[in-house]
Scaffold this motif. Structure first.
Motif, PDB file in Angstrom:
ATOM      1  N   SER A   1       4.574  -6.853 -10.396  1.00 59.39           N
ATOM      2  CA  SER A   1       4.252  -6.493  -9.006  1.00 59.39           C
ATOM      3  C   SER A   1       5.520  -6.139  -8.240  1.00 59.39           C
ATOM      4  O   SER A   1       5.558  -5.168  -7.476  1.00 59.39           O
TER       5      SER A   1
ATOM      6  N   PHE B   1       1.708   5.380   0.380  1.00 56.22           N
ATOM      7  CA  PHE B   1       0.274   5.473   0.086  1.00 56.22           C
ATOM      8  C   PHE B   1       0.043   5.978  -1.343  1.00 56.22           C
ATOM      9  O   PHE B   1      -0.880   5.512  -2.030  1.00 56.22           O
TER      10      PHE B   1
ATOM     11  N   ASN C   1       2.039   5.447  -3.848  1.00 54.22           N
ATOM     12  CA  ASN C   1       2.360   4.309  -4.715  1.00 54.22           C
ATOM     13  C   ASN C   1       1.200   3.326  -4.798  1.00 54.22           C
ATOM     14  O   ASN C   1       0.949   2.732  -5.857  1.00 54.22           O
ATOM     15  N   MET C   2       0.510   3.112  -3.693  1.00 52.21           N
ATOM     16  CA  MET C   2      -0.641   2.208  -3.714  1.00 52.21           C
ATOM     17  C   MET C   2      -1.724   2.736  -4.651  1.00 52.21           C
ATOM     18  O   MET C   2      -2.343   1.980  -5.416  1.00 52.21           O
TER      19      MET C   2
ATOM     20  N   THR D   1      -2.883   0.909  -8.118  1.00 56.60           N
ATOM     21  CA  THR D   1      -4.291   0.588  -8.393  1.00 56.60           C
ATOM     22  C   THR D   1      -4.718   1.153  -9.745  1.00 56.60           C
ATOM     23  O   THR D   1      -5.378   0.467 -10.543  1.00 56.60           O
TER      24      THR D   1
ATOM     25  N   TYR E   1      -6.049  -6.879 -12.631  1.00 55.60           N
ATOM     26  CA  TYR E   1      -6.177  -6.682 -11.188  1.00 55.60           C
ATOM     27  C   TYR E   1      -6.988  -7.764 -10.496  1.00 55.60           C
ATOM     28  O   TYR E   1      -7.031  -7.824  -9.262  1.00 55.60           O
TER      29      TYR E   1
ATOM     30  N   ILE F   1      -3.736  -7.449  -7.181  1.00 61.02           N
ATOM     31  CA  ILE F   1      -3.792  -6.075  -6.677  1.00 61.02           C
ATOM     32  C   ILE F   1      -3.322  -5.991  -5.228  1.00 61.02           C
ATOM     33  O   ILE F   1      -2.736  -4.995  -4.802  1.00 61.02           O
ATOM     34  N   LEU F   2      -3.531  -7.075  -4.465  1.00 63.13           N
ATOM     35  CA  LEU F   2      -3.053  -7.082  -3.074  1.00 63.13           C
ATOM     36  C   LEU F   2      -1.532  -7.108  -3.039  1.00 63.13           C
ATOM     37  O   LEU F   2      -0.900  -6.406  -2.231  1.00 63.13           O
TER      38      LEU F   2
ATOM     39  N   ASP G   1       0.378  -5.983  -5.400  1.00 64.90           N
ATOM     40  CA  ASP G   1       0.815  -4.673  -5.890  1.00 64.90           C
ATOM     41  C   ASP G   1       0.767  -3.625  -4.786  1.00 64.90           C
ATOM     42  O   ASP G   1       1.686  -2.806  -4.657  1.00 64.90           O
ATOM     43  N   TRP G   2      -0.299  -3.643  -3.991  1.00 60.21           N
ATOM     44  CA  TRP G   2      -0.378  -2.694  -2.869  1.00 60.21           C
ATOM     45  C   TRP G   2       0.780  -2.902  -1.890  1.00 60.21           C
ATOM     46  O   TRP G   2       1.398  -1.938  -1.433  1.00 60.21           O
TER      47      TRP G   2
ATOM     48  N   PHE H   1       3.678  -0.063  -1.347  1.00 60.09           N
ATOM     49  CA  PHE H   1       3.879   0.577  -0.042  1.00 60.09           C
ATOM     50  C   PHE H   1       5.305   0.345   0.457  1.00 60.09           C
ATOM     51  O   PHE H   1       5.945   1.247   0.999  1.00 60.09           O
TER      52      PHE H   1
END
Length: 825
Positions: A394, A471, A473-474, A478, A487, A493-494, A496-497, A501
């Motif tokens: 991450s 965005f 990259n997000m 995903t 995930y 996944i949160l 990672d987002w 970003f």
């Protein structure tokens, strides 16, 4: 000195040694960074109890160390080593000397007293004798301290009185020495219990004086601390027959306190001998034959099987690590060479541009080699004792690797940035254990980061590109999580987002931070800087407008012409426009010597020699370069200033000089600009626009067809003169340039309708007015014709005096051998 500096500059700018050195440097740093990853690869990662996924056989014969058997061999070798004890042979002689000297000094007092008593007269009164010197008793007690010091032990007053009474008899000293000799001769140890542990093997007794060694098996013979004190009493009994019984306790006490252990354990020597014995033991090995099954599919891995697998892997790593390093170096060499051929070694790029660009690429490669390497090590350290459930994968999403390609696109364009993105993404994937998803993530985000930095003319573009990249990259994060199926656990996944970003924003901020530094360090010019220079409110342009208004108007028109033409041939329109604005700033020093700035009809060249006039015209190029450097214009703009006339010929003043001095007395080199010829497309555009715009002012009744023919003739002349040989303008480009120039000049010289004068009179007045108008038109036509002749025979700076005429007699409109239909739709 200047020549040596110039040669050094040429070497650094064009030498292939520089390029080769940079290639070796990049490859070396690449190998150093990737070396741990190259040797850390594991073929078999089974743990104890894991089920084998496939059969594994030995590819060849190899040996395995039996560590258990080896440890037993080490233990046996260590046990064979006897414990080393040191025997101090100097202790007994030293103690005997101490006892002898101490007693002898005291005995001498009594002997001296006895000899004096025999020689002195017996009639001498006792009171008188005692008054003259102290008694023996007093002197004995005065020497008590020296006696204790020499003897090495303290003596009580009672014991000292007994010794005084016995006059420190030699027999007492002899008994003490005899006891010490027998006790220490046998040997005394400090801890007999430790000694007796070696009874089964014996010990090595080493004499410190002679360095000889003996193996002693009978360890009970040596006295311990309690034993030697008892042995003192036993040994003393037969020796004290001739000694006063009252002195026996003193003898025993002296002997017990003087005795010290003369056999001591030497631990360091013993351990060293054991270590040497272990080092001589060879590991116990057994052979695994080629084809032997190491692990069967479906079996649980045992300790022995894991030992075989790890030994095989270790052998393979030792044999192949250098081969893998060579392979990695060849791969990076191929990547760099392909990148070089695709982006640098094409379309006649100059060597100086080569080396500067390659140096810049090398610096960026080295800088962004270290970024993922340091980040991966940091992420591993952070995730070991992490307070939250954040994985290293991450954190890897927040690495601002796209800043590298964004910066390169800013300076060198999208094509170079894409090649760089491929190289840096492959290297980053290798650092992260060859993960395919890491390669895809960084390749796409680097390419798109560079794409969004195209045509960057404002600072806010950095932040906008950063947000767009965040965005993207997000979305990529995903897709990667779904691809690897990782995930759903611990809100991964949160995280990672969030980190993806942050990576996009960080790339935009990092680019905005390092771009100005690299721009200053390498002398690049970004569109942002060009946009600032294109502002007509810049002090140097305002000064040009105030001091040389004709030149200022000419420069603005040239800037507009080259901007439009650059858009047509896919050159840099902004760079071309800025070069057009500044190409004639050298005329500020002598504005009135250029005809566009002369208002009263007087030409200062009328009173100057042709050679001096040519020198003034030529000097405005050098003056422009100096003014550009003084005002810190970028190198690309000063180069355009220097090249915008190339090596063109100032024909008018050359012809005038020949008329005045004769052809043989005039050097044609004095009437040429020093050059160099235009080296870039933008500089070539400035040269063409400068000539065309200045000459278009001499056109009589500039209709579209005349303008088209005029532009065609001028561009043909410049092309035929070879001024465009060093820039990248093709015939197709020249056709597009001519069309663009035609369009702009038609807009400048378009015809306007003639409005009737207010309050026009009767027919006679109209007729007279019409005649007057025709007379003025004939006069203006004649003047325009004269200006045209001067322009055709002179320079593009419109300098020849009005009375000068062409003496060559040739038709200047002859287009034989020129490029036909240039700019025709």
């Amino acid at each position: 000195m200047k020549r040596s500096k110039k040669s050094l500059s040429n070497f650094l700018g064009s030498s292939s040694v520089i390029r080769g050195g940079l290639l070796v440097l990049v490859m070396g740093i690449f190998t150093i960074i990737l070396y741990p990853n190259l040797i850390a690869k594991k073929q078999h990662s089974y743990q104890l109890g894991d089920v084998a996924e496939r059969d594994i056989k030995a590819p060849r014969d190899f040996f395995i160390e039996d560590k258990t058997a080896t440890e037993k061999a080490y233990q046996r070798a260590s046990e064979k080593i006897l414990t080393v004890y040191d025997r101090d042979a100097t202790l007994l002689p030293r103690l005997n000397r101490q006892v002898t000297e101490a007693f002898e000094d005291m005995q001498k007092l009594f002997e001296r007293e006895d000899s004096q008593n025999k020689t002195e007269p017996e009639t001498r009164p006792e009171a008188e004798t005692s008054a003259e010197k102290p008694s023996v008793h007093d002197r004995v007690w005065q020497m008590k301290g020296d006696f204790e010091k020499k003897l090495g032990i303290s003596v009580s007053e009672d014991a000292f009185r007994l010794l005084e009474r016995e006059k420190f008899s030699k027999d007492i000293a002899a008994v003490v020495i005899e006891i010490l000799t027998k006790i220490l001769g046998n040997g005394v140890v400090a801890n007999k219990e430790v000694l007796l542990r070696e009874s089964d093997k014996g010990i090595v007794l080493r004499d410190l004086g002679t360095k000889t060694e003996d193996v002693v098996q009978n360890l009970k013979q040596f006295y311990g601390p309690g034993q030697y004190k008892e042995m003192v009493r036993i040994i003393a009994k037969p020796l004290i027959k001739n000694v006063n019984k009252s002195i026996v306790p003193v003898i025993v006490d002296f002997s017990q306190r003087l005795i010290q252990p003369n056999i001591t354990l030497n631990r360091s020597e013993t351990e060293e001998r054991k270590k040497n014995a272990e080092d001589e033991v060879k590991p116990v090995l057994f052979m695994v034959k080629a084809g032997e099954m190491l692990l069967r599919e479906g079996e649980r891995a045992t300790k022995l099987q894991l030992l075989k697998l790890r030994t095989l892997t270790a052998h393979q790593k030792k044999e192949k690590v250098y081969v893998r390093i060579i392979g990695a170096m060849v791969l990076i060499l191929c990547l760099l060479m392909i990148m070089y051929m695709l982006n640098f070694n094409r379309r006649g790029r100059t060597s100086s541009v080569h080396n500067k660009d390659i140096l810049f690429i090398s610096v960026m490669l080295i800088l962004f080699f270290f970024l993922p390497k340091i980040s991966s090590s940091l992420f591993e350290a952070l995730t070991q004792n992490r307070p939250f459930s954040i994985s290293a994968s991450s954190l890897s999403f927040c690495i601002p690797l796209a800043a590298s390609t964004m910066t390169i696109c800013l300076f060198m364009g999208l094509d170079v940035a894409i090649s760089f993105a491929l190289v840096i993404s492959i290297c980053t994937a290798v650092i992260f254990q060859n993960h395919f998803e890491i390669f895809i993530y960084f390749l796409l985000n680097c390419i798109m980061g560079a794409y969004w930095m195209q045509n960057c003319r404002e600072r806010r573009v950095f932040i906008k590109a950063g947000f767009k990249l965040g965005f993207l990259n997000m979305v990529l994060a995903t897709a990667i999580d779904i691809y690897i199926g990782d995930y759903s656990k611990n809100f991964k996944i949160l995280w990672d987002w969030a980190f993806a970003f942050m990576g996009g924003i960080a790339a935009g901020i990092a680019t905005a931070g390092i771009a100005p530094l690299l721009e200053m360090a390498f002398g690049y010019t970004t569109d942002i800087t060009l946009h600032e220079l294109a502002n007509l409110e810049k002090p140097i342009l305002r000064r040009l407008m105030m001091e040389a208004p004709g030149t200022y108007h000419h420069s603005v028109v040239v800037g507009s012409m080259v901007e439009a033409a650059a858009s047509e041939i896919e050159a840099n329109p902004l760079l071309a426009k800025v070069c057009g604005y500044y190409h004639d700033i050298g005329k500020i020093k002598k504005p009135l010597y250029f005809i566009e700035n002369q208002n009263n009809g007087k030409n200062r060249h009328d009173k100057l020699a042709p050679s001096m006039s040519a020198l003034i015209l030529i000097s405005h190029v050098k003056d422009g370069v100096e003014i550009g450097k003084k005002n810190k214009l970028s190198q690309v703009i000063t180069d355009a200033i220097q090249q915008h006339h190339g090596t063109s010929f100032i024909r008018f003043f050359y012809e005038k000089a020949k008329q005045m001095k004769g052809e043989d007395a005039v050097k044609i080199e004095d009437f040429r600009y020093p050059g160099p010829r235009p080296q870039t497309r933008e500089a070539g555009l400035v040269m063409l626009a400068d000539v065309v715009e200045a000459a278009s002012r001499t056109l009589d009744n500039p209709t579209p067809s005349r303008i088209q023919g005029h532009v065609q003739k001028l561009i043909n002349g410049i092309f035929a003169d070879g001024q465009l040989d060093n820039c990248e303008l093709t015939l197709k480009d020249l056709h597009k340039i001519a069309k663009s120039f035609n369009k702009i000049l038609n807009g400048i010289h378009h015809h306007r309708i003639e409005y009737p004068e207010k309050g026009a009179g009767n027919g006679k007045e109209k007729k007279e007015g019409k005649k007057e108008k025709e007379r003025k038109e004939r006069k203006e036509k004649k003047e325009r014709k004269e200006r045209k002749e001067r322009k055709e025979n002179g320079s593009t700076d419109q300098q020849p005096p009005k009375q000068a005429k062409n003496s060559s007699g040739k038709n200047k409109d002859d287009n034989s051998g020129s490029l036909k239909r240039l700019g025709v739709s």
